[in-house]
Each structure stands twice: as C-alpha cells, then as structure tokens.
Design an enzyme around this catalytic site. Structure first.
Site, PDB file in Angstrom:
ATOM      1  N   LYS A   8       0.816  -1.227   0.000  1.00  0.00           N
ATOM      2  CA  LYS A   8       0.000   0.000   0.000  1.00  0.00           C
ATOM      3  C   LYS A   8       0.842   1.267   0.000  1.00  0.00           C
ATOM      4  O   LYS A   8       0.647   2.148  -0.819  1.00  0.00           O
ATOM      5  CB  LYS A   8      -0.879   0.084   1.262  1.00  0.00           C
ATOM      6  CG  LYS A   8      -1.854  -1.009   1.479  1.00  0.00           C
ATOM      7  CD  LYS A   8      -2.716  -0.713   2.724  1.00  0.00           C
ATOM      8  CE  LYS A   8      -1.936  -0.651   4.035  1.00  0.00           C
ATOM      9  NZ  LYS A   8      -1.448  -1.934   4.531  1.00  0.00           N
ATOM     10  N   ARG A  83      -9.243   1.446   9.251  1.00  0.00           N
ATOM     11  CA  ARG A  83      -8.825   0.082   9.513  1.00  0.00           C
ATOM     12  C   ARG A  83      -9.775  -0.638  10.454  1.00  0.00           C
ATOM     13  O   ARG A  83      -9.571  -1.814  10.750  1.00  0.00           O
ATOM     14  CB  ARG A  83      -7.470   0.127  10.210  1.00  0.00           C
ATOM     15  CG  ARG A  83      -6.317  -0.276   9.338  1.00  0.00           C
ATOM     16  CD  ARG A  83      -5.058   0.050  10.132  1.00  0.00           C
ATOM     17  NE  ARG A  83      -4.018  -0.875   9.835  1.00  0.00           N
ATOM     18  CZ  ARG A  83      -2.883  -0.507   9.210  1.00  0.00           C
ATOM     19  NH1 ARG A  83      -2.687   0.713   8.803  1.00  0.00           N
ATOM     20  NH2 ARG A  83      -1.956  -1.395   8.999  1.00  0.00           N
ATOM     21  N   ARG A 122      14.883 -10.407   5.282  1.00  0.00           N
ATOM     22  CA  ARG A 122      15.880 -11.470   5.346  1.00  0.00           C
ATOM     23  C   ARG A 122      17.103 -10.930   6.065  1.00  0.00           C
ATOM     24  O   ARG A 122      17.540  -9.820   5.837  1.00  0.00           O
ATOM     25  CB  ARG A 122      16.236 -11.933   3.940  1.00  0.00           C
ATOM     26  CG  ARG A 122      15.014 -12.420   3.194  1.00  0.00           C
ATOM     27  CD  ARG A 122      15.405 -13.005   1.869  1.00  0.00           C
ATOM     28  NE  ARG A 122      15.754 -14.408   2.014  1.00  0.00           N
ATOM     29  CZ  ARG A 122      16.355 -15.105   1.059  1.00  0.00           C
ATOM     30  NH1 ARG A 122      16.728 -14.536  -0.050  1.00  0.00           N
ATOM     31  NH2 ARG A 122      16.602 -16.386   1.232  1.00  0.00           N
ATOM     32  N   ARG A 157      12.271  -1.707  11.346  1.00  0.00           N
ATOM     33  CA  ARG A 157      11.130  -1.216  12.106  1.00  0.00           C
ATOM     34  C   ARG A 157      10.938  -2.053  13.354  1.00  0.00           C
ATOM     35  O   ARG A 157      11.118  -3.261  13.330  1.00  0.00           O
ATOM     36  CB  ARG A 157       9.869  -1.310  11.241  1.00  0.00           C
ATOM     37  CG  ARG A 157       9.445   0.030  10.652  1.00  0.00           C
ATOM     38  CD  ARG A 157       8.436  -0.148   9.552  1.00  0.00           C
ATOM     39  NE  ARG A 157       7.161  -0.694  10.010  1.00  0.00           N
ATOM     40  CZ  ARG A 157       6.085  -0.764   9.242  1.00  0.00           C
ATOM     41  NH1 ARG A 157       6.128  -0.316   7.999  1.00  0.00           N
ATOM     42  NH2 ARG A 157       4.968  -1.271   9.700  1.00  0.00           N
ATOM     43  N   ARG A 168       0.187  -8.814  13.363  1.00  0.00           N
ATOM     44  CA  ARG A 168      -0.366  -7.761  12.508  1.00  0.00           C
ATOM     45  C   ARG A 168      -1.291  -8.359  11.452  1.00  0.00           C
ATOM     46  O   ARG A 168      -2.333  -7.786  11.132  1.00  0.00           O
ATOM     47  CB  ARG A 168       0.764  -6.958  11.851  1.00  0.00           C
ATOM     48  CG  ARG A 168       1.368  -5.905  12.791  1.00  0.00           C
ATOM     49  CD  ARG A 168       2.750  -5.443  12.372  1.00  0.00           C
ATOM     50  NE  ARG A 168       2.769  -4.777  11.091  1.00  0.00           N
ATOM     51  CZ  ARG A 168       3.843  -4.736  10.275  1.00  0.00           C
ATOM     52  NH1 ARG A 168       4.966  -5.328  10.627  1.00  0.00           N
ATOM     53  NH2 ARG A 168       3.770  -4.110   9.140  1.00  0.00           N
TER      54      ARG A 168
HETATM   55  P1  ADP Z   1       1.270  -2.029   7.806  1.00  0.00           P
HETATM   56  O1  ADP Z   1       0.013  -1.816   7.013  1.00  0.00           O
HETATM   57  O2  ADP Z   1       2.347  -2.665   7.004  1.00  0.00           O
HETATM   58  O3  ADP Z   1       1.025  -2.720   9.122  1.00  0.00           O
HETATM   59  P2  ADP Z   1       1.394   0.795   8.565  1.00  0.00           P
HETATM   60  O4  ADP Z   1       2.584   1.673   8.424  1.00  0.00           O
HETATM   61  O5  ADP Z   1       0.187   1.141   7.773  1.00  0.00           O
HETATM   62  O6  ADP Z   1       1.938  -0.639   8.200  1.00  0.00           O
HETATM   63  O7  ADP Z   1       0.988   0.708  10.096  1.00  0.00           O
HETATM   64  C1  ADP Z   1       1.892   0.415  11.119  1.00  0.00           C
HETATM   65  C2  ADP Z   1       1.193   0.367  12.477  1.00  0.00           C
HETATM   66  O8  ADP Z   1       0.608   1.651  12.778  1.00  0.00           O
HETATM   67  C3  ADP Z   1       0.024  -0.601  12.592  1.00  0.00           C
HETATM   68  O9  ADP Z   1       0.435  -1.923  12.882  1.00  0.00           O
HETATM   69  C4  ADP Z   1      -0.789   0.039  13.733  1.00  0.00           C
HETATM   70  O10 ADP Z   1      -0.212  -0.239  14.991  1.00  0.00           O
HETATM   71  C5  ADP Z   1      -0.631   1.508  13.479  1.00  0.00           C
HETATM   72  N1  ADP Z   1      -1.735   2.022  12.640  1.00  0.00           N
HETATM   73  C6  ADP Z   1      -1.623   2.474  11.357  1.00  0.00           C
HETATM   74  N2  ADP Z   1      -2.817   2.882  10.885  1.00  0.00           N
HETATM   75  C7  ADP Z   1      -3.716   2.680  11.892  1.00  0.00           C
HETATM   76  C8  ADP Z   1      -5.115   2.883  12.028  1.00  0.00           C
HETATM   77  N3  ADP Z   1      -5.860   3.371  11.023  1.00  0.00           N
HETATM   78  N4  ADP Z   1      -5.690   2.567  13.207  1.00  0.00           N
HETATM   79  C9  ADP Z   1      -4.987   2.091  14.221  1.00  0.00           C
HETATM   80  N5  ADP Z   1      -3.667   1.851  14.167  1.00  0.00           N
HETATM   81  C10 ADP Z   1      -3.025   2.143  13.008  1.00  0.00           C
END
Ligand code: ADP
Ligand code: ZN
Length: 210
Positions: A8, A83, A122, A157, A168
């Site tokens: 994304k 989300r 990796r 990260r 996740r």
């Molecule tokens: P990914 O989609 O790869 O998990 P993101 O950078 O979008 O990576 O998100 C990283 C983290 O940030 C998530 O695992 C969550 O903890 C937090 N996060 C991001 N967007 C939201 C959201 N809309 N609501 C709640 N937590 C969020």
C-alpha cells in the site's frame, strides 16, 4: 486497503509523486510523531510495538487534524485508514464535513506466503552467512546464529519481529476485513492483484484508478 506487506505505502507514494495527489498514511503519521518524540508518538508506539492498532479516538483525531491541511480540490489516497469499523463511520462524517466524496476503495490482494516473505526481512549471519527469514525461519535466539552463534543483523522497524508480523496479519483479518466487506456491500471496492513486482502492481493499479 490491503494487509501489511501488500505494498500500500509504496504504491501510494508512487501515485502521489506522479499525479500530485495527497497521501494520508496513518502508519507514516504515527512514525513521524514517534521520531519527533511527541506525546502522540509515545502513545502510538506502545500499541504499534505489539502489532496492535492504536485506539480509534487517537487515530481519528490525528486524521481529522491532517485533513484540515489538505486543500479541498486535492485528491487524497488514504493509506492504512480506515482500519476498523468505527474508523469507517468516522471517515464518512469527516468527508461529509469537508465536502469530499469517497470515490473508490482499492483492495490489494496478496497471497499470505508472499506477505510473510515480504515482511520477514531477510537477515544473514555475519560470520557464516546463513540466511534467515524472520517471518518464515527465524534464528532460535533472536539475533544469534543457530549454526555458529554469530551476530544475525537486525530489522529496520520495531514492529517487524516474526511474532509481531503474525500478530499484525491476524489483527488485519479480525478488524480490517470487515471494513472491506462493508465497502463491498456499497459496491465501492476495486480488487487489485498485489502480487509480483512493484511495476506489475503499479500498472494494475493505474488501470483500477482510471
Ligand atoms: P502495515 O500496514 O504494514 O502494518 P502501517 O505503516 O500502515 O503498516 O501501520 C503500522 C502500524 O501503525 C500498525 O500496525 C498500527 O499499529 C498503526 N496504525 C496504522 N494505521 C492505523 C489505524 N488506522 N488505526 C490504528 N492503528 C493504526
Ligand atoms: Zn552463523
């Protein structure tokens, strides 16, 4: 929309740069706050490090604030928001308040195996060069080579350890898949195959945005 590792963020960045749209990534906003040491960042970190979502009120407040900074005529790609079901309802009102319209929901689909290998950065033993995948085949002791006890180089990260990656993906299925179903029932979802190379996916997305 799409699970962690679906690409994304990378793809959103591409369309933002080439088309002058605005990017609203909640993950990125949280990481920026984190690196600047704000109170919001500290709060978000405690959830992100566990692979959990940041509470809805916090996330929605941050999005509301960010929205006020984007001119009305600019098209926005939301990345990682909404989300959860409550965030979905909040987006509907935030858009109405700011005179905006939701055009489409693009859902990026990637087989689980590919997600795991993309997410499991990796890492290699500095001494004997044994390669580990943190998601698929982690060293038994974090950072220590099973074969020779050498140093296995780490991740970028703090939410990319194997347990957290699995968590996740689980949280996505539990909390975010229902958001996709909701938008599906409104006929807004465009599904895009997110497997393959970055440019394959970009081409498919360009067609979906047309
Ligand atoms: P990914 O989609 O790869 O998990 P993101 O950078 O979008 O990576 O998100 C990283 C983290 O940030 C998530 O695992 C969550 O903890 C937090 N996060 C991001 N967007 C939201 C959201 N809309 N609501 C709640 N937590 C969020
Ligand atoms: Zn080794």
């Amino acid at each position: 929309m799409g699970p962690p590792g679906s690409g994304k963020g990378t793809q959103a960045q591409h369309f933002v740069e080439t088309r002058g749209w605005s990017h609203l990534s909640t993950g990125e906003l949280f990481r920026t706050n984190l690196s600047q040491g704000t109170a919001l960042g500290t709060l978000a970190r405690s959830f992100m490090d566990k692979g959990s979502y940041v509470p809805d009120e916090v996330t929605i407040g941050m999005v509301r604030e960010r929205l006020t900074q984007i001119p009305r005529a600019t098209r926005i790609i939301f990345d990682g928001f909404p989300r959860t079901v409550p965030q979905t309802a909040a987006l509907t009102s935030l858009l109405a308040e700011s005179g905006r319209r939701l055009e489409a929901v693009v859902l990026m689909e990637v087989p689980r195996e590919q997600l795991l290998s993309r997410l499991g950065a990796r890492v290699t033993c500095a001494a004997c060069q044994t390669v580990y995948s943190l998601a698929v085949r982690p060293p038994k002791v974090p950072g220590v080579c099973d074969r020779c006890g050498g140093v296995v180089a780490g991740t970028t990260r703090s939410d990319e350890s194997p347990e957290i990656i699995l968590r996740r993906l689980e949280v996505y299925e539990e909390q975010t898949a229902p958001v996709a179903s909701h938008y599906d029932s409104l006929g807004l979802v465009r599904r895009v195959d997110g497997s393959g190379t970055m440019s394959d996916v970009t081409a498919r997305l360009a067609a979906a945005f047309a």
